[in-house]
Design an enzyme around this catalytic site. Structure first.
Site, short mmCIF file in Angstrom:
data_model
loop_
_atom_site.label_atom_id
_atom_site.label_comp_id
_atom_site.label_asym_id
_atom_site.label_seq_id
_atom_site.Cartn_x
_atom_site.Cartn_y
_atom_site.Cartn_z
N HIS A 1 3.84 -50.90 -48.36
CA HIS A 1 4.90 -51.38 -49.26
C HIS A 1 5.71 -52.46 -48.54
O HIS A 1 6.18 -52.25 -47.41
CB HIS A 1 5.88 -50.26 -49.59
CG HIS A 1 5.30 -49.12 -50.37
ND1 HIS A 1 5.45 -48.98 -51.73
CD2 HIS A 1 4.59 -48.03 -49.97
CE1 HIS A 1 4.86 -47.87 -52.14
NE2 HIS A 1 4.33 -47.26 -51.09
N HIS B 1 -2.18 -48.37 -48.44
CA HIS B 1 -1.32 -49.46 -48.94
C HIS B 1 -0.04 -49.53 -48.13
O HIS B 1 0.48 -48.52 -47.67
CB HIS B 1 -1.02 -49.30 -50.43
CG HIS B 1 -0.43 -47.97 -50.78
ND1 HIS B 1 -1.21 -46.85 -50.94
CD2 HIS B 1 0.84 -47.59 -50.98
CE1 HIS B 1 -0.43 -45.83 -51.24
NE2 HIS B 1 0.83 -46.24 -51.25
P1 5GP Z 1 2.78 -44.22 -52.48
O1 5GP Z 1 3.79 -43.27 -53.07
O2 5GP Z 1 1.37 -43.66 -52.53
O3 5GP Z 1 3.16 -44.71 -51.12
O4 5GP Z 1 2.84 -45.51 -53.39
C1 5GP Z 1 2.01 -45.73 -54.48
C2 5GP Z 1 2.61 -46.87 -55.25
O5 5GP Z 1 1.65 -47.36 -56.18
C3 5GP Z 1 3.85 -46.47 -56.08
O6 5GP Z 1 4.97 -47.21 -55.62
C4 5GP Z 1 3.45 -46.83 -57.51
O7 5GP Z 1 4.51 -47.42 -58.24
C5 5GP Z 1 2.31 -47.81 -57.32
N1 5GP Z 1 1.35 -47.80 -58.40
C6 5GP Z 1 0.74 -46.72 -58.93
N2 5GP Z 1 -0.12 -47.09 -59.89
C7 5GP Z 1 -0.05 -48.45 -59.97
C8 5GP Z 1 -0.72 -49.42 -60.79
O8 5GP Z 1 -1.54 -49.12 -61.64
N3 5GP Z 1 -0.39 -50.72 -60.59
C9 5GP Z 1 0.54 -51.09 -59.65
N4 5GP Z 1 0.78 -52.41 -59.55
N5 5GP Z 1 1.17 -50.21 -58.85
C10 5GP Z 1 0.88 -48.91 -59.02
#
Ligand code: 5GP
Ligand code: ZN
Length: 137
Positions: free
Chosen positions: A101, A99
């Site tokens: 951001h 993903h």
């Molecule tokens: P990472 O820390 O892996 O780069 O980012 C994962 C992101 O996924 C986090 O910013 C978190 O808020 C988001 N996230 C986790 N679970 C969900 C979900 O069920 N729905 C949405 N819309 N975002 C999620």
């Protein structure tokens, strides 16, 4: 992947607030909204992160960034935007489905603080390191 939360979002098993969707990618609002409009862009096919992707799948994903970034900036009246991609736990990855951001930026107090620690440049060390890392075509 059956236990992947983002695969479940793609399948519609978990609700999401969609911003953009086509055959290959989905963009939806991050639940934490680090800044207003914080959006995640994901490929519909499951990859753990960028380290697992090839040029074609990465191109398809990254090609969607300008349009979504431009829309977010324009519609939210943002002054700029950070694009962040975390790969593996040490880099802050918590969901193991690639993903990206997109974080609209408004001012210094908008909730996001990305700081790079600067070091004095050592040009000999830089040249050596680049030599070790050089990939070629
Ligand atoms: P990472 O820390 O892996 O780069 O980012 C994962 C992101 O996924 C986090 O910013 C978190 O808020 C988001 N996230 C986790 N679970 C969900 C979900 O069920 N729905 C949405 N819309 N975002 C999620
Ligand atoms: Zn997945």
């Amino acid at each position: 992947m059956s236990d992947c939360i983002f695969c479940k979002i793609i399948a519609g098993e978990i609700p999401s607030s969609k911003v953009y969707e086509d055959d290959d990618v989905l963009a939806f609002l991050d639940i934490t909204q680090v800044t207003k409009g914080h959006t995640l862009l994901i490929p519909k096919k499951h990859y753990r992160n960028i380290l697992e992707m090839d040029a074609t799948s990465a191109s398809t994903l990254f090609a969607r960034l300008p349009k979504i970034a431009q829309q977010l900036k324009e519609k939210l009246g943002a002054n700029g935007l950070n694009i962040v991609n975390n790969n593996e736990e040490i880099a802050g990855q918590t969901i193991f489905h690639t993903h990206i951001h997109l974080l609209p930026r408004f001012d210094e107090t908008d909730g996001l603080n990305i700081e790079f620690t600067a070091h004095e440049p050592d040009f000999t060390a830089l040249a050596q390191l680049a030599n070790e890392l050089y990939i070629g075509e």
